[in-house]
Motif scaffolding. Structure first.
Motif, PDB file in Angstrom:
ATOM      1  N   MET A   1     -15.889 -37.040  46.539  1.00 27.73           N
ATOM      2  CA  MET A   1     -15.099 -36.290  47.451  1.00 27.73           C
ATOM      3  C   MET A   1     -16.767 -35.535  47.450  1.00 27.73           C
ATOM      4  O   MET A   1     -17.027 -34.829  47.045  1.00 27.73           O
ATOM      5  CB  MET A   1     -14.320 -36.014  46.538  1.00 27.73           C
ATOM      6  N   PRO A   2     -17.476 -35.000  49.022  1.00 30.95           N
ATOM      7  CA  PRO A   2     -18.364 -34.267  49.390  1.00 30.95           C
ATOM      8  C   PRO A   2     -17.889 -32.790  48.716  1.00 30.95           C
ATOM      9  O   PRO A   2     -16.592 -32.627  48.793  1.00 30.95           O
ATOM     10  CB  PRO A   2     -18.371 -34.141  50.930  1.00 30.95           C
ATOM     11  N   ASN A   3     -18.925 -31.857  48.868  1.00 34.47           N
ATOM     12  CA  ASN A   3     -19.349 -30.496  47.662  1.00 34.47           C
ATOM     13  C   ASN A   3     -18.040 -30.378  48.941  1.00 34.47           C
ATOM     14  O   ASN A   3     -18.017 -28.868  48.343  1.00 34.47           O
ATOM     15  CB  ASN A   3     -20.243 -30.403  47.221  1.00 34.47           C
ATOM     16  N   ASP A   4     -18.417 -30.227  50.283  1.00 34.42           N
ATOM     17  CA  ASP A   4     -17.548 -29.292  50.984  1.00 34.42           C
ATOM     18  C   ASP A   4     -16.380 -29.107  51.525  1.00 34.42           C
ATOM     19  O   ASP A   4     -15.592 -29.084  52.046  1.00 34.42           O
ATOM     20  CB  ASP A   4     -18.631 -28.993  52.493  1.00 34.42           C
ATOM     21  N   THR A   5     -15.732 -30.031  50.483  1.00 38.80           N
ATOM     22  CA  THR A   5     -14.085 -30.875  50.364  1.00 38.80           C
ATOM     23  C   THR A   5     -13.383 -29.358  50.875  1.00 38.80           C
ATOM     24  O   THR A   5     -12.131 -29.495  51.737  1.00 38.80           O
ATOM     25  CB  THR A   5     -13.820 -31.317  49.458  1.00 38.80           C
ATOM     26  N   LEU A   7     -14.054 -26.727  51.923  1.00 40.49           N
ATOM     27  CA  LEU A   7     -14.598 -25.431  53.294  1.00 40.49           C
ATOM     28  C   LEU A   7     -13.622 -25.259  54.796  1.00 40.49           C
ATOM     29  O   LEU A   7     -12.955 -26.117  54.993  1.00 40.49           O
ATOM     30  CB  LEU A   7     -16.310 -25.912  53.300  1.00 40.49           C
ATOM     31  N   ALA A   8     -14.056 -24.840  55.734  1.00 36.38           N
ATOM     32  CA  ALA A   8     -13.229 -24.538  56.431  1.00 36.38           C
ATOM     33  C   ALA A   8     -13.357 -25.596  57.463  1.00 36.38           C
ATOM     34  O   ALA A   8     -14.156 -25.966  57.491  1.00 36.38           O
ATOM     35  CB  ALA A   8     -13.637 -23.200  57.479  1.00 36.38           C
ATOM     36  N   ASP A   9     -12.236 -25.713  58.197  1.00 40.81           N
ATOM     37  CA  ASP A   9     -12.280 -27.149  59.368  1.00 40.81           C
ATOM     38  C   ASP A   9     -11.808 -28.147  58.505  1.00 40.81           C
ATOM     39  O   ASP A   9     -12.574 -29.311  58.812  1.00 40.81           O
ATOM     40  CB  ASP A   9     -13.436 -26.699  60.138  1.00 40.81           C
ATOM     41  N   CYS A  10     -11.647 -28.504  56.923  1.00 35.60           N
ATOM     42  CA  CYS A  10     -11.777 -29.806  56.649  1.00 35.60           C
ATOM     43  C   CYS A  10     -10.498 -29.932  56.539  1.00 35.60           C
ATOM     44  O   CYS A  10      -9.240 -30.044  56.107  1.00 35.60           O
ATOM     45  CB  CYS A  10     -12.302 -29.534  55.098  1.00 35.60           C
ATOM     46  N   ARG A  11     -10.368 -31.261  55.786  1.00 33.46           N
ATOM     47  CA  ARG A  11      -8.734 -32.067  55.703  1.00 33.46           C
ATOM     48  C   ARG A  11      -7.670 -31.841  54.581  1.00 33.46           C
ATOM     49  O   ARG A  11      -7.053 -31.822  54.745  1.00 33.46           O
ATOM     50  CB  ARG A  11      -9.715 -33.423  56.018  1.00 33.46           C
ATOM     51  N   ALA A  12      -8.625 -31.813  53.480  1.00 37.15           N
ATOM     52  CA  ALA A  12      -8.511 -31.161  52.721  1.00 37.15           C
ATOM     53  C   ALA A  12      -7.690 -29.662  52.836  1.00 37.15           C
ATOM     54  O   ALA A  12      -6.624 -29.620  53.151  1.00 37.15           O
ATOM     55  CB  ALA A  12      -8.892 -31.174  51.398  1.00 37.15           C
ATOM     56  N   ARG A  13      -8.541 -29.073  53.314  1.00 37.98           N
ATOM     57  CA  ARG A  13      -7.456 -27.438  53.591  1.00 37.98           C
ATOM     58  C   ARG A  13      -5.780 -27.615  54.802  1.00 37.98           C
ATOM     59  O   ARG A  13      -5.371 -26.721  54.122  1.00 37.98           O
ATOM     60  CB  ARG A  13      -8.534 -27.050  54.384  1.00 37.98           C
TER      61      ARG A  13
END
Length: 138
Positions: A1-5, A7-13
């Motif tokens: 998993m990338p470090n910016d998982t 952050l805004a507009d990511c799929r996890a959020r």
């Protein structure tokens, strides 16, 4: 998993946003056994107003998790059912429910502790002397 998982507009959020609404997961879970009419959903769920149920169903439909199926018979009626994408959320909802069942008492105890009045650690202040009564200059 990338470090910016997260952050805004990511799929996890996006996924967390879908489940952060109180009613989304509840409505999805209520539809797990097949299509239901809004009246049936309100009976099964309890505590949800017609307005909030309608808003929730529209939001779930907008996100591709629920299909709305109008029927042309008289009287007119509408059923809602999970889409294949909506069904993929049943596993995570079930896991979250199992976690809540296992740890819910701990969370409620923490809430009670946090909301309890703070204990006094300093000694109580001395009482304020009462005002003298009587006539001035007496």
């Amino acid at each position: 998993m990338p470090n910016d998982t997260f952050l805004a507009d990511c799929r996890a959020r996006l996924a967390f946003d879908l489940l952060s609404n109180t009613w989304n997961a509840v409505v999805l879970w209520a539809l797990r056994d097949g299509p239901r009419r809004p009246v049936e959903l309100r009976e099964v769920i309890g505590g949800i107003s017609s307005k909030v149920l309608t808003e929730t169903l529209r939001r779930l439909e907008f996100n591709g998790l629920v299909d709305r199926r109008p029927h042309t018979d008289a009287p007119a009626r509408v059923d809602y059912e999970l889409t294949p994408l909506g069904r993929t959320l049943l596993g995570p909802i079930d896991a979250f429910g199992a976690w809540a069942f296992e740890h819910g008492d701990e969370v409620m105890a923490a809430q009670e502790t946090a909301s309890a009045p703070a204990r006094q650690t300093a000694p109580p202040a001395p009482p304020v002397p009462a005002r003298a009564t009587g006539t001035p200059g007496a």
